[in-house]
Design a protein around this motif. Structure first.
Motif, short mmCIF file in Angstrom:
data_model
loop_
_atom_site.label_atom_id
_atom_site.label_comp_id
_atom_site.label_asym_id
_atom_site.label_seq_id
_atom_site.Cartn_x
_atom_site.Cartn_y
_atom_site.Cartn_z
N GLY A 54 0.82 -1.21 0.00
CA GLY A 54 0.00 0.00 0.00
C GLY A 54 0.85 1.26 0.00
N VAL A 55 0.18 2.40 -0.22
CA VAL A 55 0.88 3.70 -0.23
C VAL A 55 0.13 4.74 0.60
N GLY A 56 -0.83 4.31 1.40
CA GLY A 56 -1.62 5.25 2.19
C GLY A 56 -0.79 6.04 3.19
N VAL A 57 0.14 5.36 3.85
CA VAL A 57 1.01 6.03 4.81
C VAL A 57 1.94 7.01 4.10
N ALA A 58 2.41 6.63 2.91
CA ALA A 58 3.28 7.52 2.12
C ALA A 58 2.56 8.82 1.80
N LYS A 59 1.27 8.72 1.48
CA LYS A 59 0.48 9.91 1.18
C LYS A 59 0.37 10.83 2.40
N THR A 60 0.24 10.22 3.59
CA THR A 60 0.16 11.01 4.81
C THR A 60 1.45 11.77 5.05
N ILE A 61 2.59 11.10 4.85
CA ILE A 61 3.90 11.75 5.02
C ILE A 61 4.03 12.93 4.05
N GLN A 62 3.59 12.72 2.81
CA GLN A 62 3.62 13.81 1.82
C GLN A 62 2.80 15.01 2.28
N GLY A 63 1.75 14.74 3.03
CA GLY A 63 0.82 15.80 3.39
C GLY A 63 1.19 16.57 4.64
N ILE A 64 2.35 16.27 5.26
CA ILE A 64 2.73 17.00 6.47
C ILE A 64 3.13 18.44 6.16
N ILE A 65 3.88 18.63 5.07
CA ILE A 65 4.23 20.00 4.68
C ILE A 65 3.81 20.23 3.23
N ASP A 66 3.60 21.47 2.88
CA ASP A 66 3.17 21.84 1.53
C ASP A 66 4.40 22.18 0.70
N ILE A 67 5.06 21.13 0.19
CA ILE A 67 6.31 21.35 -0.54
C ILE A 67 6.05 22.08 -1.87
N GLU A 68 4.83 21.96 -2.42
CA GLU A 68 4.52 22.63 -3.68
C GLU A 68 4.52 24.15 -3.54
N GLY A 122 10.40 22.25 7.78
CA GLY A 122 9.30 23.08 7.32
C GLY A 122 9.22 24.40 8.06
N LEU A 123 9.35 24.34 9.38
CA LEU A 123 9.30 25.55 10.19
C LEU A 123 10.49 26.47 9.89
N ALA A 124 11.68 25.89 9.77
CA ALA A 124 12.88 26.69 9.50
C ALA A 124 12.79 27.43 8.17
N SER A 125 12.14 26.79 7.20
CA SER A 125 12.07 27.37 5.85
C SER A 125 10.78 28.17 5.62
N SER A 126 9.96 28.28 6.68
CA SER A 126 8.66 28.97 6.57
C SER A 126 7.73 28.30 5.57
N THR A 127 7.93 27.00 5.37
CA THR A 127 7.02 26.22 4.54
C THR A 127 5.81 25.81 5.38
N HIS A 128 4.63 25.87 4.78
CA HIS A 128 3.41 25.60 5.54
C HIS A 128 3.38 24.17 6.05
N VAL A 129 3.18 24.01 7.36
CA VAL A 129 3.01 22.69 7.98
C VAL A 129 1.52 22.47 8.19
N HIS A 130 1.02 21.34 7.72
CA HIS A 130 -0.40 21.02 7.87
C HIS A 130 -0.63 20.45 9.27
N TRP A 131 -0.94 21.33 10.21
CA TRP A 131 -1.07 20.90 11.60
C TRP A 131 -2.28 20.01 11.81
N ASP A 132 -3.30 20.13 10.95
CA ASP A 132 -4.44 19.23 11.08
C ASP A 132 -4.02 17.79 10.79
N LYS A 137 -3.38 12.50 12.06
CA LYS A 137 -2.69 11.33 11.53
C LYS A 137 -1.42 10.96 12.29
N VAL A 138 -0.89 11.90 13.09
CA VAL A 138 0.37 11.64 13.78
C VAL A 138 0.19 11.65 15.30
N ALA A 139 -0.24 12.78 15.85
CA ALA A 139 -0.29 12.94 17.31
C ALA A 139 -1.26 11.96 17.98
N ILE A 140 -2.48 11.91 17.47
CA ILE A 140 -3.48 11.02 18.09
C ILE A 140 -3.07 9.55 17.97
#
Length: 338
Positions: A54-68, A122-132, A137-140
Motif C-alpha cells: 500500500g501507499v496510504g502512509v506515504a500519502k500522509t507523510i507527503q501531506g505533512i508539509i506543503d512542498i509545492e 518546514g518551520l525553519a524554511s517557513s514552509t506551511h506545515v499542515h497541523w491538522d 494522523k500523527v499525534a493522536i
C-alpha cells in the motif's frame, strides 16, 4: 540534487531497517523461537513484501508539509534547489537521531524522527506545515498505538493464561514457540507496510520539489527502491536494540512473546490500512511487551528501563526537528540567492 536527496532518503530507509530490525524479531529470538539469522532473513523478506502492500502512509507523510508552495510548478532552478534543501534537512535530522539512539541501544522511533525532521525543516524554511494532519494522523495515533499495544497485550495474555491454565507448561512453551514464527512474520510484514512507506513519501516530496512529479502517485521504482533499502537494513541487524527489547525490559516466555507480537502486528495493520497513520513500530511493540510482561506481575517489568525508553520517545520529534533546523540553515547558506 534530486538524485542526492533520493540517495539520502534511501540511506535513511536503510538505517530504519537496522535500527528497527529488533522490533519484529527481538521477542522471538529472546524466547529462542527463532535463531537470530533465520529471524533476520525472514524479517528482511517480509519487510520487502510489506512495503508493496500500500501507499496510504506515504500519502500522509507527503501531506505533512506543503512542498509545492516552496517549489510551484515551473519554478526556476534556485527555487527547486531551495525546496530540495528542505527535504534533505528533514532526512539528515532523522538519520542523525537514528544513529544516536542506535549507538546507545535506545529503541526510539524512526518514524517520529522522520516526522520531526520534516516539521523542523518546514518551520525553519517557513514552509506551511499542515497541523491538522499532524494532529489527526500523527499525534493522536502516536498516543493511541502504545496504549492499545499495552492494554491489548495485557488482556490477550490474560486470556491465554486462563485458556491454558490447566495445560502442561512445557507443551505450552513448545507450542507458542512455533506460534511465534507466525507472529514474528506478522510483525515483519507490518514493519515493512508502515516504515518503508514513510521513505516513499519523502522521495515523492523530493520529486515534487525538483519538478519531476505532481505528487499524485508513488512511482513503482520508488516503491521497489524503498522496499529493497529497508530489507537490506533489516538483514544487517539491530543487535544493540534487540537486547533492550528482548531482555532488559522483561525476560519473556513464548506465550508472552506471542501475545506482544500478535497485538502489535494487529495495531500496525489497522493504523496503516485503515487510518493511513504513520505510527511507530517501536512504540507499539515495546508497549505490547510491557503489557504482556505485566501479567506475570507488575514488578517483573523493569520500569526503570521502560522510563528511559519513554523519555526517548518524548524527545525524538523535537530532537530530530532541531537537527533538521540546523542542517537547513547550513545548506541554505550555500544556495545562491539565500
Amino acid at each position: 540534487m534530486v538524485i542526492a536527496v533520493v540517495v539520502i532518503a534511501l540511506v535513511f530507509d536503510y538505517t530504519n531497517g537496522f535500527h528497527d530490525a529488533a522490533n519484529a524479531i527481538a521477542t522471538s529470538v529472546s524466547t529462542r523461537a527463532l535463531t537470530p539469522r533465520i529471524a533476520l532473513a525472514m524479517a528482511a523478506i517480509l519487510n520487502f513484501v510489506g512495503a508493496l502492500l500500500g501507499v496510504g502512509v506515504a500519502k500522509t507523510i507527503q501531506g505533512i508539509i506543503d512542498i509545492e508552495s516552496a517549489a510551484p510548478s515551473g519554478a526556476d532552478t534556485e527555487t527547486q534547489l531551495h525546496a530540495l534543501t528542505i527535504v534533505a534537512a528533514a532526512l539528515v535530522g532523522a538519520i542523525a537521531w537514528n544513529l544516536i539512539t542506535w549507538y546507545f541501544g535506545i529503541p526510539s522511533s524512526s518514524s517520529h524522527a522522520l516526522i520531526g525532521g520534516i516539521v523542523g525543516a518546514g518551520l525553519a524554511s517557513s514552509t506551511h506545515v499542515h497541523w491538522d494532519t499532524m494532529v489527526e494522523k500523527v499525534a493522536i495515533p502516536m498516543i493511541a498505538s502504545p496504549l492499545i499495544g499495552f492494554f491489548g497485550a495485557f488482556l490477550f495474555m490474560t486470556a491465554i493464561m486462563w485458556a491454558f491454565r490447566k495445560a502442561n507448561p512445557h507443551k505450552i512453551n513448545r507450542g507458542f514457540r512455533l506460534a511465534q514464527t507466525v507472529s514474528a512474520a506478522g510483525m515483519s510484514l507490518g514493519h515493512g507496510l508502515q516504515d518503508a512507506q514513510k521513505t516513499m513519501g519523502v522521495i515523492v516530496l523530493a520529486l515534487v520539489a525538483g519538478g519531476y512529479s505532481d505528487g499524485d502517485g508513488v512511482p513503482l521504482w520508488v516503491i521497489v527502491a524503498a522496499a529493497t533499502a529497508i530489507a537490506a537494513g533489516t538483514y544487517s541487524g539491530g543487535w544493540r536494540i534487540m537486547r533492550t527489547l528482548g531482555r532488559k525490559i522483561i525476560d519473556l516466555d513464548p506465550p508472552r512473546g506471542f501475545a506482544a507480537e500478535g497485538v502489535a502486528a494487529t495495531v500496525l495493520y489497522v493504523m496503516a490500512m485503515g487510518l493511513h497513520a504513520p505510527v511507530s513500530t517501536t512504540h507499539t511493540i515495546t508497549s505490547a511487551i510491557m503489557g504482556s510482561g505485566a501479567t506475570k506481575r507488575f514488578s517483573a517489568v523493569r520500569w526503570g528501563v521502560a522510563r528511559g525508553i519513554v523519555v526517548a520517545w518524548i524527545v525524538t520529534i523535537p530532537a530530530a526537528a532541531l537537527v533538521a533546523v540546523v542542517t537547513y540553515f547550513g545548506l541554505a547558506a550555500l544556495i545562491p540567492g539565500n
